[in-house]
Design a protein around this motif. Structure first.
Motif, PDB file in Angstrom:
ATOM      1  N   LEU A 211      34.289  58.302  76.960  1.00 15.16           N
ATOM      2  CA  LEU A 211      35.014  58.088  75.952  1.00 15.16           C
ATOM      3  C   LEU A 211      34.808  58.183  74.355  1.00 15.16           C
ATOM      4  CD1 LEU A 211      37.892  56.613  74.805  1.00 15.16           C
ATOM      5  CD2 LEU A 211      35.987  54.336  74.274  1.00 15.16           C
ATOM      6  N   THR A 212      35.457  59.235  73.458  1.00 10.23           N
ATOM      7  CA  THR A 212      34.767  59.095  72.271  1.00 10.23           C
ATOM      8  C   THR A 212      35.650  58.758  70.777  1.00 10.23           C
ATOM      9  OG1 THR A 212      33.888  60.862  70.391  1.00 10.23           O
ATOM     10  CG2 THR A 212      35.614  61.553  72.068  1.00 10.23           C
ATOM     11  N   GLN A 213      35.142  58.599  69.576  1.00 13.18           N
ATOM     12  CA  GLN A 213      35.677  58.385  68.739  1.00 13.18           C
ATOM     13  C   GLN A 213      36.464  59.964  68.200  1.00 13.18           C
ATOM     14  OE1 GLN A 213      33.712  56.219  65.866  1.00 13.18           O
ATOM     15  NE2 GLN A 213      36.288  54.375  65.882  1.00 13.18           N
ATOM     16  N   ALA A 214      37.891  59.585  67.168  1.00 18.37           N
ATOM     17  CA  ALA A 214      38.044  60.910  66.489  1.00 18.37           C
ATOM     18  C   ALA A 214      37.363  61.009  65.585  1.00 18.37           C
ATOM     19  CB  ALA A 214      38.869  60.940  66.596  1.00 18.37           C
ATOM     20  N   ARG A 215      36.034  61.012  65.925  1.00 16.41           N
ATOM     21  CA  ARG A 215      34.754  61.594  64.426  1.00 16.41           C
ATOM     22  C   ARG A 215      33.544  62.744  65.168  1.00 16.41           C
ATOM     23  NH1 ARG A 215      32.460  56.163  63.362  1.00 16.41           N
ATOM     24  NH2 ARG A 215      31.342  57.461  60.938  1.00 16.41           N
ATOM     25  N   ASP A 216      33.583  63.993  63.947  1.00 21.21           N
ATOM     26  CA  ASP A 216      32.946  65.124  64.359  1.00 21.21           C
ATOM     27  C   ASP A 216      31.919  65.079  65.581  1.00 21.21           C
ATOM     28  OD1 ASP A 216      35.071  65.817  62.927  1.00 21.21           O
ATOM     29  OD2 ASP A 216      34.100  67.554  61.646  1.00 21.21           O
ATOM     30  N   HIS A 217      31.109  63.772  64.795  1.00 15.24           N
ATOM     31  CA  HIS A 217      29.227  64.600  65.101  1.00 15.24           C
ATOM     32  C   HIS A 217      29.275  63.321  66.656  1.00 15.24           C
ATOM     33  CE1 HIS A 217      29.923  61.008  63.672  1.00 15.24           C
ATOM     34  NE2 HIS A 217      28.802  59.633  64.015  1.00 15.24           N
ATOM     35  N   LEU A 218      30.544  62.729  66.733  1.00 16.08           N
ATOM     36  CA  LEU A 218      30.341  61.534  68.031  1.00 16.08           C
ATOM     37  C   LEU A 218      31.028  62.435  69.216  1.00 16.08           C
ATOM     38  CD1 LEU A 218      31.887  58.639  66.834  1.00 16.08           C
ATOM     39  CD2 LEU A 218      29.549  59.366  66.947  1.00 16.08           C
ATOM     40  N   ILE A 219      31.739  63.525  68.767  1.00 19.26           N
ATOM     41  CA  ILE A 219      32.752  64.380  69.594  1.00 19.26           C
ATOM     42  C   ILE A 219      31.567  65.621  70.932  1.00 19.26           C
ATOM     43  CG2 ILE A 219      34.541  66.622  69.816  1.00 19.26           C
ATOM     44  CD1 ILE A 219      36.360  65.078  68.419  1.00 19.26           C
ATOM     45  N   ALA A 220      30.967  65.792  68.976  1.00 19.04           N
ATOM     46  CA  ALA A 220      29.932  66.647  69.595  1.00 19.04           C
ATOM     47  C   ALA A 220      29.022  66.603  70.556  1.00 19.04           C
ATOM     48  CB  ALA A 220      29.200  67.775  68.171  1.00 19.04           C
ATOM     49  N   ARG A 221      28.356  65.063  70.556  1.00 21.81           N
ATOM     50  CA  ARG A 221      27.467  64.401  71.369  1.00 21.81           C
ATOM     51  C   ARG A 221      28.089  64.095  72.483  1.00 21.81           C
ATOM     52  NH1 ARG A 221      22.085  62.997  71.899  1.00 21.81           N
ATOM     53  NH2 ARG A 221      21.504  61.304  72.698  1.00 21.81           N
ATOM     54  N   THR A 222      29.461  63.500  72.670  1.00 17.75           N
ATOM     55  CA  THR A 222      29.949  63.550  74.042  1.00 17.75           C
ATOM     56  C   THR A 222      29.898  65.320  75.059  1.00 17.75           C
ATOM     57  OG1 THR A 222      31.107  62.372  72.722  1.00 17.75           O
ATOM     58  CG2 THR A 222      32.003  62.631  74.756  1.00 17.75           C
TER      59      THR A 222
ATOM     60  N   LEU B 260      40.144  60.537  73.987  1.00 20.20           N
ATOM     61  CA  LEU B 260      39.943  61.059  72.790  1.00 20.20           C
ATOM     62  C   LEU B 260      40.437  60.089  72.042  1.00 20.20           C
ATOM     63  CD1 LEU B 260      39.614  62.754  70.139  1.00 20.20           C
ATOM     64  CD2 LEU B 260      41.841  63.398  70.299  1.00 20.20           C
ATOM     65  N   TYR B 261      40.198  58.733  71.107  1.00 19.79           N
ATOM     66  CA  TYR B 261      40.930  57.888  70.293  1.00 19.79           C
ATOM     67  C   TYR B 261      40.706  58.081  68.894  1.00 19.79           C
ATOM     68  CZ  TYR B 261      37.567  53.860  69.462  1.00 19.79           C
ATOM     69  OH  TYR B 261      36.602  53.335  69.455  1.00 19.79           O
ATOM     70  N   ASN B 262      42.725  57.499  68.440  1.00 20.10           N
ATOM     71  CA  ASN B 262      42.156  57.276  67.254  1.00 20.10           C
ATOM     72  C   ASN B 262      43.054  55.553  66.809  1.00 20.10           C
ATOM     73  OD1 ASN B 262      43.756  59.804  67.152  1.00 20.10           O
ATOM     74  ND2 ASN B 262      44.535  58.547  65.606  1.00 20.10           N
ATOM     75  N   ALA B 263      42.516  54.886  66.193  1.00 26.92           N
ATOM     76  CA  ALA B 263      43.320  54.351  65.644  1.00 26.92           C
ATOM     77  C   ALA B 263      45.597  54.034  65.268  1.00 26.92           C
ATOM     78  CB  ALA B 263      43.318  53.106  64.424  1.00 26.92           C
ATOM     79  N   VAL B 264      46.002  53.567  65.463  1.00 24.20           N
ATOM     80  CA  VAL B 264      46.910  54.573  64.842  1.00 24.20           C
ATOM     81  C   VAL B 264      48.219  53.268  63.991  1.00 24.20           C
ATOM     82  CG1 VAL B 264      48.069  56.212  66.536  1.00 24.20           C
ATOM     83  CG2 VAL B 264      48.775  54.385  67.389  1.00 24.20           C
ATOM     84  N   ALA B 265      48.013  52.483  64.352  1.00 22.13           N
ATOM     85  CA  ALA B 265      48.872  50.805  63.810  1.00 22.13           C
ATOM     86  C   ALA B 265      48.751  50.888  62.454  1.00 22.13           C
ATOM     87  CB  ALA B 265      48.045  49.405  64.547  1.00 22.13           C
ATOM     88  N   PRO B 266      49.590  50.173  62.111  1.00 20.64           N
ATOM     89  CA  PRO B 266      49.900  49.622  60.785  1.00 20.64           C
ATOM     90  C   PRO B 266      48.759  49.138  59.889  1.00 20.64           C
ATOM     91  CG  PRO B 266      51.902  49.470  61.379  1.00 20.64           C
ATOM     92  CD  PRO B 266      51.130  50.038  62.545  1.00 20.64           C
ATOM     93  N   VAL B 267      48.403  48.451  60.164  1.00 18.44           N
ATOM     94  CA  VAL B 267      47.576  47.206  60.032  1.00 18.44           C
ATOM     95  C   VAL B 267      45.776  48.073  59.552  1.00 18.44           C
ATOM     96  CG1 VAL B 267      46.738  46.021  62.103  1.00 18.44           C
ATOM     97  CG2 VAL B 267      45.961  45.286  59.915  1.00 18.44           C
ATOM     98  N   MET B 268      45.618  49.140  60.853  1.00 14.95           N
ATOM     99  CA  MET B 268      44.091  50.027  60.985  1.00 14.95           C
ATOM    100  C   MET B 268      44.412  51.124  60.357  1.00 14.95           C
ATOM    101  SD  MET B 268      42.414  48.619  63.259  1.00 14.95           S
ATOM    102  CE  MET B 268      41.743  50.238  63.745  1.00 14.95           C
ATOM    103  N   ARG B 269      45.367  51.594  59.525  1.00 14.02           N
ATOM    104  CA  ARG B 269      46.097  53.030  59.189  1.00 14.02           C
ATOM    105  C   ARG B 269      45.615  52.057  57.294  1.00 14.02           C
ATOM    106  NH1 ARG B 269      50.940  54.165  61.913  1.00 14.02           N
ATOM    107  NH2 ARG B 269      52.384  53.820  59.756  1.00 14.02           N
ATOM    108  N   ARG B 270      46.197  50.923  56.716  1.00 19.75           N
ATOM    109  CA  ARG B 270      46.398  50.823  55.682  1.00 19.75           C
ATOM    110  C   ARG B 270      45.131  50.136  55.475  1.00 19.75           C
ATOM    111  NH1 ARG B 270      50.392  47.378  56.579  1.00 19.75           N
ATOM    112  NH2 ARG B 270      48.690  45.478  56.337  1.00 19.75           N
ATOM    113  N   VAL B 271      44.202  49.103  56.458  1.00 23.21           N
ATOM    114  CA  VAL B 271      43.303  48.507  55.956  1.00 23.21           C
ATOM    115  C   VAL B 271      41.579  49.070  56.694  1.00 23.21           C
ATOM    116  CG1 VAL B 271      42.234  46.345  56.657  1.00 23.21           C
ATOM    117  CG2 VAL B 271      44.044  46.184  56.380  1.00 23.21           C
TER     118      VAL B 271
END
Ligand code: KIV
Ligand code: ZN
Length: 432
Positions: A97-108, A122-133
């Motif tokens: 697994l890796t988050q959608a961040r450049d250096h994490l993808i490179a390390r993966t 690859l994952y990243n949050a999509v829910a409104p609360v995560m987008r907003r907060v």
């Protein structure tokens, strides 16, 4: 003839709902070593990770999420060890697994150098609360976040051409997000990856936190199943958690709604209340006459390994595996079980009161099925003495001796084993 009955809606034999029963095993993904591990008080060291990996392979998992290699040195080293020591069987694919961040993808991708095959997730949050907060991004920015990092996957994979890559995308918090927006993000990612029916990618839809009844989640899965672009080039996967205690139901309904792959952990380990319990889903299939293509024929050995690796005990009432789940103390249950065992013939379908599965199919004996305490009747007592000591008691003797047993139990207030009963019987009737 099959041992277990495939249950159609009971009493409605002339009706069929093609999507109301599961007829084949899904593709399984164990995330014990990733989602399970990240929820442990003391995450696994390399030795425990290896033991868990070998157990998962022995059970028959062909896809195993082995870690989050950019998250810690142990996670990275474990992936390296699997690859460098050639520990991955030819028919098994590891996933990371890796988050959608450049250096994490490179390390993966660095952790996967030399892997024959790999699923990169690859994952990243999509829910409104995560987008907003949390992320401070609007919808367009989330789509760009996902698709630009999906593009990075293409670039890194092209630099390691000897590995057979499969890409997986998870819109984290899918279950708390408008499906129309989730579809937009997923479509953007799959457009970048350009999968084909021959080289599919995986779209994994999680209940990162379980907020709704399982049918709502299943409706969302069905909508995605019907509306995703490039559906024929996607393996549609679900990843339920268990916050409402309905992870198993959510997973099963999602499979009926169009998902073909399912992620979870053995005995439901995982964040908070756990991930979907893979053993539950697999053995639920088994008891409906569908082979799960996973081997739980020695469930106690698997449980001991999982308890050791996770350092968390499995509850005595846990379906299929708990210490007490094949045991009846109550007199009326014991009586029914005894009669059903006596009536049962070789080759009969498994139709036993109070026992949804034959304990022997998971490596348990019948010894624990009937145990005697103050809730039990003479039938249970007589069954134990006959099965363990060959003592056949006429009914009147059973009734008489049961009075002694009751007296002793009233004082002791605890269970009597077959040995205790035998000792009592010998004392009462002066036998040697
Ligand atoms: O629960 C979740 O959303 C996850 C994702 C990383 C798939 O574990
Ligand atoms: Zn998860």
């Amino acid at each position: 003839q099959a041992k277990y009955r495939a249950f159609a809606p009971i009493g409605l034999k002339d009706r069929t709902w093609p999507d109301a029963v599961l007829t084949k095993a899904p593709i399984w993904l164990s995330t014990d070593l990733r989602d399970g591990n990240q929820a442990l008080v003391e995450p696994m060291d390399i030795a425990r990770k290896m033991r868990m990996f070998e157990t998962l392979v022995a059970i028959g998992f062909k896809e195993i999420e082995v870690g989050f290699p950019s998250a810690s040195q142990i996670e990275f080293d474990f992936v390296r060890k699997l690859i460098e020591e050639d520990r991955i069987p030819d028919d098994v694919t590891i996933q990371v697994l890796t988050q959608a961040r450049d250096h994490l993808i490179a390390r993966t991708f660095e952790s996967l150098q030399g892997a024959p095959r790999a699923i990169v997730h690859l994952y990243n949050a999509v829910a409104p609360v995560m987008r907003r907060v949390v992320l401070g991004m609007d919808e367009d920015q989330i789509v760009e976040l996902a698709s630009s990092h999906a593009r990075m996957f293409n670039e890194f994979a092209a630099k390691q051409p000897n590995t057979r890559w499969t890409f997986q995308y998870s819109p984290e918090m899918f279950s708390g997000t408008d499906v129309v927006f989730s579809k937009r993000v997923v479509d953007a990612v799959t457009e970048v990856w350009a999968p084909t029916p021959e080289r599919k990618c995986i779209v994994n839809l999680p209940t990162t936190v379980e907020h709704s009844t399982p049918n709502i989640f299943a409706d969302m899965i069905e909508w995605m199943h019907r509306n995703l672009a490039r559906r024929d080039s996607i393996v549609l996967c679900v990843h339920p958690h268990n916050d409402r205690g309905t992870g198993t139901a959510a997973g099963e309904l999602a499979l009926m709604a169009g998902a073909e792959r399912i992620e979870g952990c053995l005995f439901g380990n995982g964040e908070r209340t756990g991930n979907l319990d893979l053993v539950n889903v697999a053995l639920n299939l088994y008891t409906q006459g569908v082979s799960p293509e996973l081997d739980f024929s020695n469930i106690d050995e698997i449980r001991a390994t999982v308890e050791h690796c996770n350092q968390i005990p499995v509850h005595p009432r846990h379906p299929y595996v708990g210490d007490l789940v094949y045991t009846s103390f109550s007199g009326s249950h014991q009586d029914a079980i005894k009669k059903a065992f006596a009536a049962r013939k070789d080759g009969d379908i498994w139709d036993m009161p109070y026992l949804p599965i034959d304990p022997k199919d998971v490596g348990r004996s019948y010894e624990a099925v009937i145990r005697v305490n103050s809730q039990s009747g003479k039938g249970g007592m007589a069954y134990l003495l006959e099965s363990e000591y060959g003592l056949e008691m006429p009914r009147r003797l059973q009734m008489e001796f049961m009075q002694t047993v009751q007296r002793v139990m009233d004082v002791a207030g605890k269970e009597l084993t077959a040995a205790d009963l035998w000792e009592l019987f010998v004392r009462e009737y002066g036998l040697e």
